[in-house]
Design a protein around this motif. Structure first.
Motif, PDB file in Angstrom:
ATOM      1  N   THR A  21      -0.260 -12.677 -53.169  1.00 27.28           N
ATOM      2  CA  THR A  21      -1.188 -12.025 -52.252  1.00 27.28           C
ATOM      3  C   THR A  21      -0.528 -11.901 -50.884  1.00 27.28           C
ATOM      4  N   ALA A  22      -0.193 -10.679 -50.501  1.00 26.98           N
ATOM      5  CA  ALA A  22       0.501 -10.465 -49.229  1.00 26.98           C
ATOM      6  C   ALA A  22      -0.485 -10.385 -48.070  1.00 26.98           C
ATOM      7  N   LEU A  23      -1.695  -9.901 -48.330  1.00 29.50           N
ATOM      8  CA  LEU A  23      -2.737  -9.831 -47.297  1.00 29.50           C
ATOM      9  C   LEU A  23      -4.023 -10.252 -47.971  1.00 29.50           C
ATOM     10  N   SER A  24      -4.803 -11.124 -47.312  1.00 31.44           N
ATOM     11  CA  SER A  24      -6.057 -11.434 -47.964  1.00 31.44           C
ATOM     12  C   SER A  24      -7.224 -11.209 -47.020  1.00 31.44           C
ATOM     13  N   ASP A  25      -8.074 -10.330 -47.425  1.00 35.54           N
ATOM     14  CA  ASP A  25      -9.352 -10.090 -46.790  1.00 35.54           C
ATOM     15  C   ASP A  25      -9.213  -9.836 -45.292  1.00 35.54           C
ATOM     16  N   VAL A  26      -8.439  -8.859 -44.942  1.00 36.93           N
ATOM     17  CA  VAL A  26      -8.204  -8.544 -43.533  1.00 36.93           C
ATOM     18  C   VAL A  26      -9.219  -7.514 -43.051  1.00 36.93           C
ATOM     19  N   SER A  27      -9.865  -7.824 -41.934  1.00 34.85           N
ATOM     20  CA  SER A  27     -10.777  -6.859 -41.339  1.00 34.85           C
ATOM     21  C   SER A  27     -10.414  -6.657 -39.881  1.00 34.85           C
ATOM     22  N   LEU A  28     -10.510  -5.411 -39.435  1.00 31.12           N
ATOM     23  CA  LEU A  28     -10.043  -5.114 -38.088  1.00 31.12           C
ATOM     24  C   LEU A  28     -10.639  -3.788 -37.638  1.00 31.12           C
ATOM     25  N   GLU A  29     -10.961  -3.721 -36.340  1.00 30.81           N
ATOM     26  CA  GLU A  29     -11.407  -2.443 -35.813  1.00 30.81           C
ATOM     27  C   GLU A  29     -10.549  -2.054 -34.627  1.00 30.81           C
ATOM     28  N   VAL A  30     -10.184  -0.802 -34.562  1.00 26.22           N
ATOM     29  CA  VAL A  30      -9.325  -0.313 -33.491  1.00 26.22           C
ATOM     30  C   VAL A  30     -10.036   0.832 -32.803  1.00 26.22           C
ATOM     31  N   LEU A  31     -10.080   0.778 -31.460  1.00 25.94           N
ATOM     32  CA  LEU A  31     -10.767   1.837 -30.719  1.00 25.94           C
ATOM     33  C   LEU A  31      -9.828   3.006 -30.472  1.00 25.94           C
ATOM     34  N   GLU A  32     -10.444   4.134 -30.197  1.00 27.20           N
ATOM     35  CA  GLU A  32      -9.635   5.325 -29.920  1.00 27.20           C
ATOM     36  C   GLU A  32      -8.791   5.089 -28.670  1.00 27.20           C
ATOM     37  N   GLY A  33      -7.528   5.436 -28.752  1.00 23.09           N
ATOM     38  CA  GLY A  33      -6.652   5.334 -27.598  1.00 23.09           C
ATOM     39  C   GLY A  33      -6.076   3.952 -27.363  1.00 23.09           C
ATOM     40  N   GLU A  34      -6.441   3.001 -28.192  1.00 24.67           N
ATOM     41  CA  GLU A  34      -5.942   1.644 -28.003  1.00 24.67           C
ATOM     42  C   GLU A  34      -4.490   1.512 -28.430  1.00 24.67           C
ATOM     43  N   PHE A  35      -3.791   0.570 -27.816  1.00 23.05           N
ATOM     44  CA  PHE A  35      -2.443   0.200 -28.252  1.00 23.05           C
ATOM     45  C   PHE A  35      -2.537  -1.200 -28.856  1.00 23.05           C
ATOM     46  N   ILE A  36      -2.355  -1.244 -30.178  1.00 26.26           N
ATOM     47  CA  ILE A  36      -2.520  -2.511 -30.897  1.00 26.26           C
ATOM     48  C   ILE A  36      -1.154  -2.992 -31.368  1.00 26.26           C
ATOM     49  N   CYS A  37      -0.905  -4.294 -31.243  1.00 21.29           N
ATOM     50  CA  CYS A  37       0.313  -4.851 -31.824  1.00 21.29           C
ATOM     51  C   CYS A  37      -0.040  -5.814 -32.932  1.00 21.29           C
ATOM     52  N   PHE A  38       0.632  -5.649 -34.089  1.00 25.21           N
ATOM     53  CA  PHE A  38       0.567  -6.668 -35.132  1.00 25.21           C
ATOM     54  C   PHE A  38       1.718  -7.625 -34.878  1.00 25.21           C
ATOM     55  N   LEU A  39       1.373  -8.878 -34.634  1.00 22.17           N
ATOM     56  CA  LEU A  39       2.399  -9.852 -34.289  1.00 22.17           C
ATOM     57  C   LEU A  39       2.349 -10.998 -35.292  1.00 22.17           C
ATOM     58  N   GLY A  40       3.517 -11.449 -35.725  1.00 21.80           N
ATOM     59  CA  GLY A  40       3.536 -12.579 -36.643  1.00 21.80           C
ATOM     60  C   GLY A  40       4.945 -12.834 -37.119  1.00 21.80           C
ATOM     61  N   PRO A  41       5.158 -13.974 -37.750  1.00 18.76           N
ATOM     62  CA  PRO A  41       6.503 -14.308 -38.211  1.00 18.76           C
ATOM     63  C   PRO A  41       6.915 -13.413 -39.370  1.00 18.76           C
ATOM     64  N   SER A  42       8.191 -13.475 -39.687  1.00 12.47           N
ATOM     65  CA  SER A  42       8.720 -12.634 -40.754  1.00 12.47           C
ATOM     66  C   SER A  42       8.024 -12.934 -42.078  1.00 12.47           C
ATOM     67  N   GLY A  43       7.680 -11.894 -42.783  1.00 12.09           N
ATOM     68  CA  GLY A  43       7.076 -12.069 -44.107  1.00 12.09           C
ATOM     69  C   GLY A  43       5.585 -12.334 -44.087  1.00 12.09           C
ATOM     70  N   CYS A  44       4.938 -12.208 -42.918  1.00 11.67           N
ATOM     71  CA  CYS A  44       3.520 -12.563 -42.851  1.00 11.67           C
ATOM     72  C   CYS A  44       2.621 -11.436 -43.351  1.00 11.67           C
ATOM     73  N   GLY A  45       3.170 -10.238 -43.485  1.00 10.24           N
ATOM     74  CA  GLY A  45       2.354  -9.154 -44.014  1.00 10.24           C
ATOM     75  C   GLY A  45       2.099  -8.029 -43.025  1.00 10.24           C
ATOM     76  N   LYS A  46       2.792  -8.014 -41.889  1.00 12.04           N
ATOM     77  CA  LYS A  46       2.569  -6.971 -40.886  1.00 12.04           C
ATOM     78  C   LYS A  46       2.878  -5.591 -41.438  1.00 12.04           C
ATOM     79  N   THR A  47       4.070  -5.475 -42.002  1.00 11.57           N
ATOM     80  CA  THR A  47       4.467  -4.176 -42.538  1.00 11.57           C
ATOM     81  C   THR A  47       3.538  -3.751 -43.665  1.00 11.57           C
ATOM     82  N   THR A  48       3.155  -4.722 -44.485  1.00 14.43           N
ATOM     83  CA  THR A  48       2.257  -4.417 -45.592  1.00 14.43           C
ATOM     84  C   THR A  48       0.956  -3.808 -45.080  1.00 14.43           C
ATOM     85  N   LEU A  49       0.421  -4.376 -44.011  1.00 13.66           N
ATOM     86  CA  LEU A  49      -0.827  -3.851 -43.447  1.00 13.66           C
ATOM     87  C   LEU A  49      -0.613  -2.446 -42.887  1.00 13.66           C
ATOM     88  N   LEU A  50       0.502  -2.266 -42.199  1.00 10.27           N
ATOM     89  CA  LEU A  50       0.798  -0.944 -41.637  1.00 10.27           C
ATOM     90  C   LEU A  50       0.949   0.102 -42.743  1.00 10.27           C
TER      91      LEU A  50
END
Ligand SMILES: Nc1ncnc2c1ncn2[C@@H]1O[C@H](COP(=O)(O)OP(=O)(O)OP(=O)(O)O)[C@@H](O)[C@H]1O
Ligand SMILES: [Mg+2]
Lengths: 355, 569
Positions: A21-50
């Motif tokens: 399981t690379a990502l489990s039960d992730v929920s997130l809301e992003v507003l229009e025009g926002e700049f969001i960063c996914f931050l985390g150690p290597s292999g945590c699933g950032k790219t998978t979410l993107l």
């Protein structure tokens, strides 16, 4: 912040690669025009979410909505995003102009229009007059800008950046951080950037999403993430932090070693009697304050340019304590190895986590 | 601020990705090419399998044909002969290839480039040609027959020499690759430990190249046991499986027995093929470990020994080639040694005349163009398409299968399948089309692997970028994928061209009165005793292939230069 509907809404997203399981039960809301960063150690699933947001590797469970529309099942070609990969993936056989114009030529615009728009875009990313060159003739930073220009060429609603700066050297990286941020601001485009570099996230993001082991640890502004890390992982991952073993005392106090310490603005973690008190090195003050003052002794000092990191032993007897003092202060007080001093742990700078 | 809740929300049903138009179109393309492989490969192989269980009238007779086969010592003896030839050839060819490759990659000898070019010459000629040269050198009136001390060149000796010539470049390419990926750091470590050259050789070189060696051995074994050209020309009365198939089919019209022998030939070839695949996979695993290329240092004695050895091998290859050229140019060996071009007047002999040469050119041209398109498109769809994993795996299997199927077996399978009166494709029998189809299919595997390798080396995100820019896949394919893979595409087309010019085995059962081929003409003229014209036709094939190789080299260089701006990274 306005109360508008979120531009992007991710609900209960889980991604499995076989049994893993690379990502489990992730929920997130992003507003229009926002700049969001996914931050985390290597292999945590950032790219998978993107990639799930882009539709490149569609999630196993959960939904993704963009601009009020459920896009969970759509292939990438039917979604609305521009993307910059870590490798940039510039087409090596096409000139810069053709790379940037690649998406425009699909839109049925005349070649005049395309040319004009390409020139605009190249000017926008600070690379006018370079359109004739080929990707391999450009430096890493320039390739990065071209990739960015190509991604925003068809004016997508969402810009996705996967570690866009990690292949560059430090100087260029800092410069490009500003440029990307400015460009994003100017275009007002909702942007998600993946990074494992906390400085990058802290300086660029409106909000940071800290991910660890496929779970979201915390979502918040850089200030919140830094000042009020929600979990021990976040506290440890971002910036420097002292962790001192502590126990719950009476009346909102805790004990570090034998020393009673007052805390303010944090709740004691429920049910946990063994605690970790966390305080950042730069929050430790020299001198007598109103509360939480202890005797300490300098064990060693490390010169770090504008400030000095001192390793202290204290009467709390809770292991080494690191404190950052400004270089000036060290000079004025002639602090050195063996110096004895009084320090204060401000009550509102202490965070508590279950041990 | 919008809050984020990490509630354990019910997950509901799994998300089923909807396929895009691109996905569906790519799937359709893949399906079409898979259909091609089914019709051109799977069904004919099924036909040959079922034929081996039938009698002449097409009735099922169970294992009767096999029983008959194993009760005919004249036939079963060939199994032993084939294995003997293949094992001996493998030992000799791999030894020569390994020592030569070792010299080429580990010494500082001179003329490395020239030696490498010469070593590739055998690829450019039909496997019939070394046999013809051996007749001139060691035959009853051979120029240097004394060197055989009374032994007969017709038979195992001649076959083995021919097969060594024929298989050498294949073994050399594989072993060179294996040696070139060996890690220089190991050598430096060995040097710093003061290990002797000999010790380094046995503790570092051999283990590092072992997969390459094993792989080369199996390739040589397969090529030899399935080759039909050499034993046909120089085998004399020494029967092997491949010539048995030919004799059963062409000589005795005993198709059922041909099918039985084919299946028996399929066994060792299939086993060798599977072992080779496993070895290749292990070798790839070695490759991906980041190795540092080895730079040899000068060492006069060693360099000269290696130079001498490379020169010996080159002389062997050039002797065979030049003997053929000589044979083609003299009037009447050995009585009138004056030069003439009369042997090139093919229209005066049986075998198809000049028309067969032009047919070969046509076949090679079609095979190169159509084959490259089919193979590259197929590889692209299977590599870059999404979903339908079972179909994709089946495609990969079908693409690998031709490597394990000897040409004669494929050709015979085509007779059974396409010549069946109720087959709707019956009309292509005896046409150029069936020759093109069989040749593309026969050489599919290597071409497919070349394409897959090139595609894998491309940035995997090109397609993702294309999709995000709303570019349909065929546009990204034609504007980016094809140009970036152009060197590999050129490699595939020259590979198909050269092999279409030289192949005999698959097409020998399939050509018709109007579609005789140059390589088949070599066979038939040799059979009829017109050895000199056969040599001349063989040389025509060589000139053509050498010329195409040069054109290919120039084109590749041109492509690289034109696009150098983006390749020099
Ligand atoms: N296609 C895949 N098949 C199997 N496992 C995968 C696949 N892609 C990613 N993973 C695994 O999922 C986890 C998360 O991968 P991901 O690429 O999202 O990490 P990341 O946070 O982007 O890390 P990095 O900073 O190294 O890029 C890793 O453990 C990785 O091994
Ligand atoms: Mg990543």
């Amino acid at each position: 912040m306005s109360q508008s509907e979120p531009y992007l809404r991710i609900t209960g997203l889980t991604k499995k690669f076989g049994e893993f399981t690379a990502l489990s039960d992730v929920s997130l809301e992003v507003l229009e025009g926002e700049f969001i960063c996914f931050l985390g150690p290597s292999g945590c699933g950032k790219t998978t979410l993107l990639r799930a947001i882009a539709g490149l590797d569609i999630q196993t469970y959960g939904s993704v909505e963009q601009a009020g529309k459920d896009i969970s099942e759509l292939p990438p070609a039917e979604r609305d995003f521009g993307i910059v990969f870590q490798s940039y993936a510039l087409f090596p056989n096409l000139s810069i102009e053709r790379n940037v114009g690649f998406g425009l030529e699909n839109l049925g615009q005349s070649s005049e229009q395309v040319k004009k728009r390409v020139a605009e875009l190249l000017a926008l990313v600070g690379m006018p007059e370079q359109g004739r060159k080929y990707p391999a003739q450009l430096s890493g930073g320039q390739q990065q800008r071209v990739a960015l220009a190509r991604a925003i060429a068809i004016s997508p609603g969402l810009l996705l950046l996967d570690e866009p700066l990690s292949a560059l050297d430090a100087k260029v990286r800092v410069k490009l951080r500003h440029e990307i941020k400015q460009l994003q601001h100017k275009l007002g485009i909702t942007t998600i950037m993946v990074t494992h570099d906390q400085e990058e996230a802290l300086t660029m993001a409106d909000r940071i999403v800290v991910i660890n082991n496929g779970l979201i640890e915390q979502v918040g502004t850089p200030e919140q993430i830094y000042r009020e890390p929600a979990t021990r992982f976040v506290a440890e991952f971002i910036g420097a932090m002292n962790f001192l073993p502590a126990s719950a005392g009476d009346g909102g106090e805790i004990r570090i070693g034998k020393t009673p310490v007052r805390v303010q603005g944090v709740d004691l973690p429920e049910g946990a009697s063994a605690l970790l008190a966390a305080i950042r090195p730069e929050d430790i003050r020299v001198g007598e304050g109103v509360e939480n003052c202890v005797d300490a002794r300098v064990e060693s000092v490390e010169f770090l340019g504008p400030f000095v990191r001192a390793e202290l032993s204290s009467e709390m007897d809770a292991g080494p304590l690191y404190a950052d003092f400004s270089a000036n202060l060290v000079r004025e007080q002639s602090l050195a190895r063996g110096s004895e001093l009084r320090i204060t742990l401000p009550a509102d700078s202490i965070r508590l986590y279950p041990a | 601020m919008t809050a984020t809740t990490a509630t354990a929300a019910p997950r509901g049903r799994p998300v089923r990705a909807r396929s895009s138009r691109d996905d569906r179109q790519m799937l359709a393309f893949m399906g079409v090419i898979m259909l091609y492989l089914v019709i051109a490969l799977a069904l004919p192989l099924y036909a040959i399998l079922s034929k081996s269980f039938q009698n002449k009238d097409g009735e099922f007779v169970g294992l009767a044909n096999f029983l008959e086969y194993f009760n005919t010592p004249a036939l079963t003896h060939s199994i032993q002969n084939s294995l003997t030839i293949a094992v001996i050839t493998t030992l000799i060819s791999v030894s020569i290839a390994f020592t030569l490759a070792y010299g080429l990659s580990r010494s500082c000898m001179r003329f490395k480039g020239t030696f490498k070019v010469i070593a590739m010459v055998p690829i450019l000629v039909p496997s019939l040609l070394p046999g013809i040269a051996l007749v001139y050198l060691f035959g009853r009136q051979g120029m240097i027959r004394e060197l055989l001390f009374g032994h007969d060149i017709y038979g195992p000796i001649g076959i083995v020499i021919s097969e060594v010539f024929f298989t050498l470049p294949h073994a050399l390419i594989i072993i060179m690759t294996a040696l070139s990926i060996a890690d220089a750091r190991l050598y430096e470590a060995a040097e710093s430990l003061n290990a002797s050259k000999l010790r380094t050789f046995f503790t570092v070189t051999i283990p590092g190249a072992r997969y390459g060696l094993i792989s080369a051995a199996f390739v040589v074994f397969t090529l030899t046991i399935t080759d039909f050209g050499a034993p046909k020309v120089i085998g004399g009365g020494y029967n092997v499986l491949a010539t048995d198939i030919y004799k059963q089919v062409i000589g005795q019209q005993n198709f059922e027995m041909g099918a039985v022998v084919s299946l028996i030939l399929l066994l060792p070839a299939g086993i060798a093929f599977m072992v080779d695949r496993i070895m290749q996979r292990k070798q790839v695993a070695l490759l991906s470990a980041r190795a540092v290329a080895y730079e040899p240092k000068p060492s006069p004695l060693f360099d000269w020994i290696m130079f001498a050895w490379a020169a010996v091998v080159s002389v062997f290859i050039l002797t065979i080639l030049l003997t053929c050229q000589y044979a083609a140019l003299i009037k009447f060996f050995p009585y009138n040694l004056s030069l003439s071009l009369k042997n090139y007047q093919f229209d005066l002999m049986d075998g198809g005349g000049w028309a067969s040469f032009y047919n070969s050119l046509e076949l090679a041209g079609w095979t190169a163009v159509v084959g490259t398109a089919v193979v590259f498109l197929g590889a692209y769809m299977v590599e870059k398409g999404k979903g339908f994993h079972a179909g994709r795996a089946l495609f990969q299997f079908l693409a690998m299968l031709p490597m394990a199927v000897p040409g004669l077996v494929l050709g015979l399978a085509y007779i059974f399948f396409f010549n069946a009166p109720d087959n709707p494709f019956n009309f292509i029998y005896h046409t150029m089309a069936i020759l093109v189809i069989s040749t593309i299919t026969h050489f599919y595997t290597v071409a497919h692997l070349t394409a897959v390798t090139a595609l894998k080396q491309m940035d995997p995100e090109f397609e993702a970028v294309g999709a995000s820019l709303k570019s349909p896949f065929y546009r990204t394919f034609s504007r980016v994928t094809v140009p970036v893979c152009l060197p590999a595409i050129l490699d595939i087309s020259i590979y198909l061209f050269v092999n279409a010019m030289t192949t005999v085995s698959a097409v020998v059962f399939l050509y018709g009165p109007q579609t005789s081929l140059a390589s088949v003409a070599v066979l038939n003229m040799d059979d009829a005793g017109d050895i000199a014209p056969a040599a001349a036709m063989g040389m025509m094939i060589f000139y053509t292939n050498a010329g195409m190789r040069i054109v290919h080299g120039l084109l590749s260089r041109g492509v690289l230069r034109k696009t150098q701006s983006w390749r020099n990274r």
